[in-house]
Design a protein around this motif. Structure first.
Motif, mmCIF file in Angstrom:
data_model
loop_
_atom_site.group_PDB
_atom_site.id
_atom_site.type_symbol
_atom_site.label_atom_id
_atom_site.label_comp_id
_atom_site.label_asym_id
_atom_site.label_seq_id
_atom_site.Cartn_x
_atom_site.Cartn_y
_atom_site.Cartn_z
ATOM 1 N N LYS A 184 30.919 8.253 78.651
ATOM 2 C CA LYS A 184 29.884 7.803 77.729
ATOM 3 C C LYS A 184 30.193 6.391 77.226
ATOM 4 C CE LYS A 184 28.381 12.366 76.055
ATOM 5 N NZ LYS A 184 27.039 12.416 76.663
ATOM 6 N N VAL A 243 26.418 9.830 64.895
ATOM 7 C CA VAL A 243 26.704 10.870 65.877
ATOM 8 C C VAL A 243 28.062 10.523 66.460
ATOM 9 C CG1 VAL A 243 25.918 11.933 68.044
ATOM 10 C CG2 VAL A 243 24.241 11.116 66.372
ATOM 11 N N LYS A 254 30.763 11.139 69.492
ATOM 12 C CA LYS A 254 30.729 11.620 70.881
ATOM 13 C C LYS A 254 32.079 11.451 71.563
ATOM 14 C CE LYS A 254 25.853 10.519 71.594
ATOM 15 N NZ LYS A 254 24.820 10.018 72.525
ATOM 16 N N GLY A 279 28.575 19.535 77.871
ATOM 17 C CA GLY A 279 27.484 19.503 76.898
ATOM 18 C C GLY A 279 27.884 19.866 75.478
ATOM 19 N N VAL A 337 29.367 16.368 71.750
ATOM 20 C CA VAL A 337 28.585 15.484 70.878
ATOM 21 C C VAL A 337 28.312 16.198 69.560
ATOM 22 C CG1 VAL A 337 26.289 14.460 70.575
ATOM 23 C CG2 VAL A 337 27.522 14.158 72.735
ATOM 24 N N VAL A 377 26.324 15.818 66.027
ATOM 25 C CA VAL A 377 25.325 15.096 65.243
ATOM 26 C C VAL A 377 25.607 15.370 63.770
ATOM 27 C CG1 VAL A 377 22.845 14.822 64.808
ATOM 28 C CG2 VAL A 377 23.653 15.386 67.117
ATOM 29 N N GLU A 422 28.171 6.422 66.825
ATOM 30 C CA GLU A 422 26.919 5.663 66.959
ATOM 31 C C GLU A 422 25.896 6.067 65.924
ATOM 32 O OE1 GLU A 422 25.760 6.567 71.064
ATOM 33 O OE2 GLU A 422 24.180 7.899 70.336
ATOM 34 N N GLU A 423 24.963 5.188 65.713
ATOM 35 C CA GLU A 423 23.889 5.429 64.760
ATOM 36 C C GLU A 423 23.096 6.666 65.164
ATOM 37 O OE1 GLU A 423 20.868 2.431 64.908
ATOM 38 O OE2 GLU A 423 19.762 3.235 63.204
ATOM 39 N N ARG A 424 22.811 7.524 64.199
ATOM 40 C CA ARG A 424 21.925 8.657 64.475
ATOM 41 C C ARG A 424 20.488 8.153 64.442
ATOM 42 N NH1 ARG A 424 21.579 13.495 60.347
ATOM 43 N NH2 ARG A 424 19.483 12.746 59.903
ATOM 44 N N ILE A 425 19.783 8.386 65.521
ATOM 45 C CA ILE A 425 18.393 7.959 65.581
ATOM 46 C C ILE A 425 17.521 9.183 65.385
ATOM 47 C CG2 ILE A 425 16.627 6.904 67.040
ATOM 48 C CD1 ILE A 425 18.777 5.249 68.325
ATOM 49 N N GLU A 431 12.774 13.659 70.880
ATOM 50 C CA GLU A 431 13.584 13.548 72.088
ATOM 51 C C GLU A 431 12.795 14.029 73.309
ATOM 52 O OE1 GLU A 431 17.365 15.423 71.424
ATOM 53 O OE2 GLU A 431 18.086 14.935 73.441
ATOM 54 N N LYS A 487 16.683 21.997 72.985
ATOM 55 C CA LYS A 487 18.139 22.113 73.034
ATOM 56 C C LYS A 487 18.720 23.165 72.098
ATOM 57 C CE LYS A 487 18.921 17.730 75.007
ATOM 58 N NZ LYS A 487 19.109 18.068 76.416
ATOM 59 N N MET A 546 15.348 9.035 72.937
ATOM 60 C CA MET A 546 14.858 9.333 71.590
ATOM 61 C C MET A 546 13.769 8.318 71.289
ATOM 62 S SD MET A 546 15.438 11.571 69.160
ATOM 63 C CE MET A 546 17.093 12.110 68.780
ATOM 64 N N LEU A 600 19.764 7.865 74.683
ATOM 65 C CA LEU A 600 20.860 8.605 74.045
ATOM 66 C C LEU A 600 22.013 8.768 75.022
ATOM 67 C CD1 LEU A 600 18.993 11.509 72.237
ATOM 68 C CD2 LEU A 600 19.676 9.280 71.322
ATOM 69 N N GLU A 601 21.668 9.005 76.279
ATOM 70 C CA GLU A 601 22.686 9.166 77.315
ATOM 71 C C GLU A 601 22.019 9.095 78.675
ATOM 72 O OE1 GLU A 601 24.378 12.948 78.192
ATOM 73 O OE2 GLU A 601 22.464 13.977 78.051
HETATM 74 N N1 LIG Z 1 22.235 8.612 68.623
HETATM 75 C C1 LIG Z 1 21.732 9.843 68.467
HETATM 76 N N2 LIG Z 1 20.865 10.103 67.458
HETATM 77 C C2 LIG Z 1 20.344 11.338 67.285
HETATM 78 N N3 LIG Z 1 20.641 12.403 68.037
HETATM 79 C C3 LIG Z 1 21.504 12.218 69.073
HETATM 80 C C4 LIG Z 1 22.084 10.937 69.343
HETATM 81 N N4 LIG Z 1 22.891 11.051 70.414
HETATM 82 C C5 LIG Z 1 22.820 12.348 70.793
HETATM 83 N N5 LIG Z 1 21.983 13.062 69.993
HETATM 84 C C6 LIG Z 1 21.649 14.502 70.102
HETATM 85 O O1 LIG Z 1 22.742 15.214 70.658
HETATM 86 C C7 LIG Z 1 22.379 15.801 71.898
HETATM 87 C C8 LIG Z 1 23.542 15.718 72.875
HETATM 88 O O2 LIG Z 1 23.901 14.363 73.071
HETATM 89 P P1 LIG Z 1 23.995 13.689 74.502
HETATM 90 O O3 LIG Z 1 24.319 12.266 74.302
HETATM 91 O O4 LIG Z 1 22.757 14.006 75.268
HETATM 92 O O5 LIG Z 1 25.271 14.359 75.139
HETATM 93 P P2 LIG Z 1 25.528 15.657 76.021
HETATM 94 O O6 LIG Z 1 24.237 16.030 76.684
HETATM 95 O O7 LIG Z 1 26.575 15.202 76.963
HETATM 96 O O8 LIG Z 1 26.021 16.686 75.068
HETATM 97 C C9 LIG Z 1 21.153 15.049 72.344
HETATM 98 O O9 LIG Z 1 20.358 15.824 73.212
HETATM 99 C C10 LIG Z 1 20.467 14.726 71.033
HETATM 100 O O10 LIG Z 1 19.738 15.837 70.571
#
Ligand SMILES: Nc1ncnc2c1ncn2[C@@H]1O[C@H](COP(=O)(O)OP(=O)(O)O)[C@@H](O)[C@H]1O
Ligand SMILES: [Mg+2]
Length: 421
Positions: A101, A139, A141, A148, A151, A153, A183-186, A190, A212, A271, A280-281
């Motif tokens: 990541k 968030v 990570k 999965g 991460v 939040v 990182e900033e929570r947005i 989604e 999710k 997002m 986000l990823e």
């Molecule tokens: N910057 C962000 N702001 C808000 N929610 C986030 C953010 N990054 C990740 N999330 C939430 O966390 C979930 C998992 O993060 P993600 O980056 O997709 O990693 P992974 O799928 O590997 O667990 C995302 O589907 C989203 O719902």
């Protein structure tokens, strides 16, 4: 000459890919390694046994399709290529978009791809000080692959500090958590955007949205995904154009400029905040469960497109065409998922499904004539409908037929999609 296919993986995504590939007039036998209770011609080789898989593909003259991320991150495509075997998916270097990541965030930053503000840490104290200096939620990570779960939040500084401890100090995700991203929570909506690339061009797949969280109304802990539908109105034509050009194509071209040819499915977890998309990823393969409704809407020969991705000839194919219908996939899980749950429970009712719904298997296995549960996410029942509303009705009438003592599913899959119409 007909071709044999080896699909690697054991989830609903892999069952859906096999199901679609089996409709191709060019395809002979489809093998699945290791597969599940619903896939055909299962080969007892695990997805991490790269030598065993290569050996099987060679002996059976297979075109190999890699479903999950782990073998991609382990370099299965590079290995197969060296042996002269045809294989669909990104190289190990290209798979870094998902397997690190941090690599992905640095890549997005230097190529001006829209994503959340962030800092990288390997020191818990410094990470904590950073969190305390911010006036927004974050968030946290883990850098590496964590199935999965890596991460967290956060809703407060306290939660962020405990997340930092979990990953960097307690090492709950092992070496995947040697470094973290804060990182900033947005806060927004989604959705998933998936394209198929050959390294030069990227053909958009149909849009989709996952669910999710484990409980209705998106409550409770995150899971691998409890259901998905396609298309989603939240990604309208205007947003499709922005995501396609400013995220997907920009990514493929920047990768190429950096000397990495990206072949395979490129998945951007998006997002949408105030109409603007943020990445986000990345994933470097199809999403699961997004793959199930997307493949059900495919109105083209998937085999042709996967071959063109490998051969670098996607631009010579017609645009991918899609059934105008909606598709909805509801995941049937074992009670207790995503924490602990039982296995080996008998599932019945497969024969009574009549409305065209398809039951994609995930955590199942065959025992004689019986189908037993074998995982947290067990089945992904998927149905089409002339509208999202009718696809929802169709899928929920189908899942009533399938029963077992530990069956759990969300009752609101697709419902949020109705609110964007
Ligand atoms: N910057 C962000 N702001 C808000 N929610 C986030 C953010 N990054 C990740 N999330 C939430 O966390 C979930 C998992 O993060 P993600 O980056 O997709 O990693 P992974 O799928 O590997 O667990 C995302 O589907 C989203 O719902
Ligand atoms: Mg994700």
């Amino acid at each position: 000459m007909l071709v044999n296919i080896l699909v690697i993986g054991s989830g609903g995504r892999e069952h859906a890919l096999s199901w679609k590939l089996s409709q191709s007039s060019k395809v002979d036998t489809i093998f699945t390694a290791p597969g599940n209770g619903g896939t055909q011609n299962n080969v007892p080789i695990n997805a991490d046994d790269l030598d065993g898989l290569a050996d099987f593909a060679q002996k059976n003259n297979c075109f190999t399709v890699v479903g999950p991320e782990d073998p991609l991150a382990a370099g299965i495509v590079d290995k197969f290529n060296k042996l002269g075997l045809k294989v669909f998916g990104p190289s190990q270097k290209a798979a870094q978009l998902e397997s690190s990541k941090i690599w992905a965030k640095d890549f997005m930053k230097r190529n001006e791809i829209p994503s959340a503000r962030f800092e990288i840490f390997d020191n818990a104290q410094k990470a904590q000080e950073y969190v305390e200096s911010l006036d927004y939620n974050v968030v946290v990570k883990a850098d590496g692959l964590a199935a999965g779960k890596g991460v967290i939040v956060c809703n407060s500084n306290d939660e962020a500090i405990s997340a930092i401890q979990t990953i960097l100090v307690k090492k709950t995700f092992g070496d995947a958590g040697n470094r973290i991203i804060v990182e900033e929570r947005i806060d927004g909506i989604e959705a998933s955007y998936i394209a198929l690339s050959d390294g030069d061009v990227a053909i958009p797949m149909a849009t989709s949205q996952d669910h999710k969280r484990i409980f209705d109304n998106d409550e409770g802990p995150n899971t691998g995904g409890m259901g998905a539908y396609s298309p989603t109105a939240i990604i309208d034509d205007n947003l499709t154009k922005i995501i396609q050009e400013e995220i997907i194509e920009k990514t493929i071209h920047a990768m190429k400029k950096e000397g990495i040819v990206f072949k395979g499915f490129l998945y951007a977890g998006i997002m949408i905040r105030d109409g603007k998309p943020f990445v986000l990823e990345y994933n470097v393969r199809m999403g699961d469960p997004e793959c199930q409704p997307i493949t059900m809407r495919m109105d083209f020969d998937l085999y042709d497109y996967l071959v063109a991705s490998v051969d670098g000839t996607l631009s010579s194919l017609p645009p991918a065409s899609w059934k105008l219908q909606s598709a909805v996939c509801v995941v049937l899980a074992s009670k207790g998922y995503p924490e602990s749950y039982s296995k080996n429970d008998e599932i019945t009712g497969f024969d009574s499904i009549s409305n065209g719904a398809i039951v994609f298997h995930a955590g199942t296995k065959k025992s004689g004539e019986k189908i037993l549960s074998n995982g947290g996410r067990v089945l992904g029942v998927t149905a089409l409908g002339d509208s999202l509303e009718s696809a929802i009705t169709n899928v929920y009438s189908a899942i009533e037929k399938i029963t077992w003592s530990q069956k759990y599913n969300r009752t609101d899959i697709g419902k949020k999609g109705l609110s964007y119409l």
